[in-house]
Enzyme design. Sequence first.
Site, PDB file in Angstrom:
ATOM      1  N   ASN A 155       0.924  -1.104  -0.023  1.00  0.00           N
ATOM      2  CA  ASN A 155       0.015  -0.164   0.063  1.00  0.00           C
ATOM      3  C   ASN A 155       0.893   1.221   0.105  1.00  0.00           C
ATOM      4  O   ASN A 155       1.926   1.231   0.753  1.00  0.00           O
ATOM      5  CB  ASN A 155      -1.148   0.039   1.096  1.00  0.00           C
ATOM      6  CG  ASN A 155      -0.508  -0.197   2.372  1.00  0.00           C
ATOM      7  OD1 ASN A 155       0.687  -1.018   2.613  1.00  0.00           O
ATOM      8  ND2 ASN A 155      -1.316   0.368   3.670  1.00  0.00           N
TER       9      ASN A 155
ATOM     10  N   GLU B  67       0.454   5.183   0.643  1.00  0.00           N
ATOM     11  CA  GLU B  67      -0.336   6.244   1.282  1.00  0.00           C
ATOM     12  C   GLU B  67       0.010   7.866   0.586  1.00  0.00           C
ATOM     13  O   GLU B  67       1.189   7.708   0.179  1.00  0.00           O
ATOM     14  CB  GLU B  67      -0.490   6.182   2.687  1.00  0.00           C
ATOM     15  CG  GLU B  67      -1.097   4.866   3.009  1.00  0.00           C
ATOM     16  CD  GLU B  67      -1.454   4.597   4.761  1.00  0.00           C
ATOM     17  OE1 GLU B  67      -0.913   5.627   5.467  1.00  0.00           O
ATOM     18  OE2 GLU B  67      -2.039   3.835   4.815  1.00  0.00           O
TER      19      GLU B  67
ATOM     20  N   CYS C 184      -4.204   0.660  -2.370  1.00  0.00           N
ATOM     21  CA  CYS C 184      -4.237  -0.675  -1.676  1.00  0.00           C
ATOM     22  C   CYS C 184      -3.063  -1.465  -2.307  1.00  0.00           C
ATOM     23  O   CYS C 184      -2.711  -1.398  -3.396  1.00  0.00           O
ATOM     24  CB  CYS C 184      -5.223  -1.406  -1.618  1.00  0.00           C
ATOM     25  SG  CYS C 184      -6.745  -0.600  -0.792  1.00  0.00           S
TER      26      CYS C 184
ATOM     27  N   GLU D 165      -3.104  -4.667  -2.998  1.00  0.00           N
ATOM     28  CA  GLU D 165      -3.674  -5.161  -4.142  1.00  0.00           C
ATOM     29  C   GLU D 165      -3.534  -4.674  -5.534  1.00  0.00           C
ATOM     30  O   GLU D 165      -3.375  -5.171  -6.483  1.00  0.00           O
ATOM     31  CB  GLU D 165      -5.242  -5.948  -3.845  1.00  0.00           C
ATOM     32  CG  GLU D 165      -5.137  -6.635  -2.484  1.00  0.00           C
ATOM     33  CD  GLU D 165      -5.635  -5.538  -1.491  1.00  0.00           C
ATOM     34  OE1 GLU D 165      -4.692  -4.630  -1.059  1.00  0.00           O
ATOM     35  OE2 GLU D 165      -6.543  -6.045  -0.425  1.00  0.00           O
TER      36      GLU D 165
HETATM   37  O1  LIG Z   1      -6.995  -5.065   1.558  1.00  0.00           O
HETATM   38  C1  LIG Z   1      -6.335  -3.795   2.027  1.00  0.00           C
HETATM   39  C2  LIG Z   1      -7.076  -3.109   3.041  1.00  0.00           C
HETATM   40  C3  LIG Z   1      -6.310  -1.773   3.363  1.00  0.00           C
HETATM   41  N1  LIG Z   1      -5.080  -1.287   2.511  1.00  0.00           N
HETATM   42  C4  LIG Z   1      -4.398  -0.283   2.902  1.00  0.00           C
HETATM   43  C5  LIG Z   1      -4.909   0.950   2.632  1.00  0.00           C
HETATM   44  C6  LIG Z   1      -4.645   1.974   3.700  1.00  0.00           C
HETATM   45  O2  LIG Z   1      -3.089   2.522   3.011  1.00  0.00           O
HETATM   46  C7  LIG Z   1      -4.203   1.044   4.810  1.00  0.00           C
HETATM   47  C8  LIG Z   1      -5.426   1.297   5.707  1.00  0.00           C
HETATM   48  O3  LIG Z   1      -6.519   1.236   5.205  1.00  0.00           O
HETATM   49  O4  LIG Z   1      -4.428  -0.252   4.354  1.00  0.00           O
HETATM   50  C9  LIG Z   1      -4.598  -2.299   1.625  1.00  0.00           C
HETATM   51  O5  LIG Z   1      -3.448  -2.060   1.019  1.00  0.00           O
HETATM   52  N2  LIG Z   1      -5.169  -3.359   1.351  1.00  0.00           N
HETATM   53 ZN   LIG Z   2      -8.335  -2.043  -1.692  1.00  0.00          ZN
END
Ligand SMILES: O=c1ccn([C@H]2C[C@H](O)[C@@H](CO)O2)c(=O)[nH]1
Ligand SMILES: [Zn+2]
Length: 276
Positions: free
Chosen positions: A190, A192, A201, A203
């Site tokens: 992920n 941010e 995210c 994925e």
């Molecule tokens: O399946 C998920 C759920 C959350 N996040 C990330 C998004 C954000 O950066 C952090 C908190 O929501 O987690 C993912 O990468 N995948």
């Molecule tokens: Zn997601």
Amino acid sequence: MKASQIRIVECGEFNLQRGVILKRKFEKLLQLVLKGERRDLSGILNLVLVDTEKMRELKERFFGKRESSDVMSFFYGEEEDQTWGEVIICIPVALEQAKVAGNSIDDEISLLFIHGLLHCLGYDDQEPQDLQVMSEKQEHYLNAFKKYLLFEKLINKALKQLDLSYAPYSGYRVASALLCTDGTIVTGVNVENASFGLSICAERVAVSKAVSMGKRDFEAIAIVSEKRDFCYPCGACLQVLTEFSPGIKVLVARSSEDFKVLGLEELLPHSFSLKQ
Ligand SMILES: O=c1ccn([C@H]2C[C@H](O)[C@@H](CO)O2)c(=O)[nH]1
Ligand SMILES: [Zn+2]
């Protein structure tokens, strides 16, 4: 349900590369077969590895014929917490058979183990139709086991990526590993942003990386979080996965040994589609 355990006994001289016979691996295979056969055996199964001479000796002692064999097994009974059975594998014969059949040593030994185990559970292979049933089961369990090992590997790849996650705002690090149908694994974390809504995210990062590498067909995606909880993909990621591979398996993992395998049909049963 108490799990069955394996005790490995080595008897004789043979040369086997390290890592082929791992207790943990065979316990998983045992668990897979017992579950598939709906048998609940607690206690211990001996996995005995022997050389050719020892196998001949055992064959003579129990069957009156001094000849070599690849595998032999005994079932002792279902009393709780006892040694309930024994699978004896002749390693030199297994190595030779693997060469002839073009199988890997791991696969050959796993097959022999499954074969011996099925005998323990009451299967027979004297008649052609019984042999057919056994062969099909062997293949089925070997494939299921190989898939399990592949999933374990995928999860380990994702776990190794956790450090690369950029999540200073949520403090929730996530990593994914996407298995493409051509066998390649593409990872993601992920990412941010100070403008929170721009965060993406793990994925979708993996899917975008893969698509930009020319890969659009996916078999499975493993998702792990630093918190080691089950991190289910959000709706946006599920929609993006649906776009490319509606049949993809989603592995949410707390560790490489503790994971769930889910399909998009249950995670996102009514995805958006322009096709009516
Ligand atoms: O399946 C998920 C759920 C959350 N996040 C990330 C998004 C954000 O950066 C952090 C908190 O929501 O987690 C993912 O990468 N995948
Ligand atoms: Zn997601």
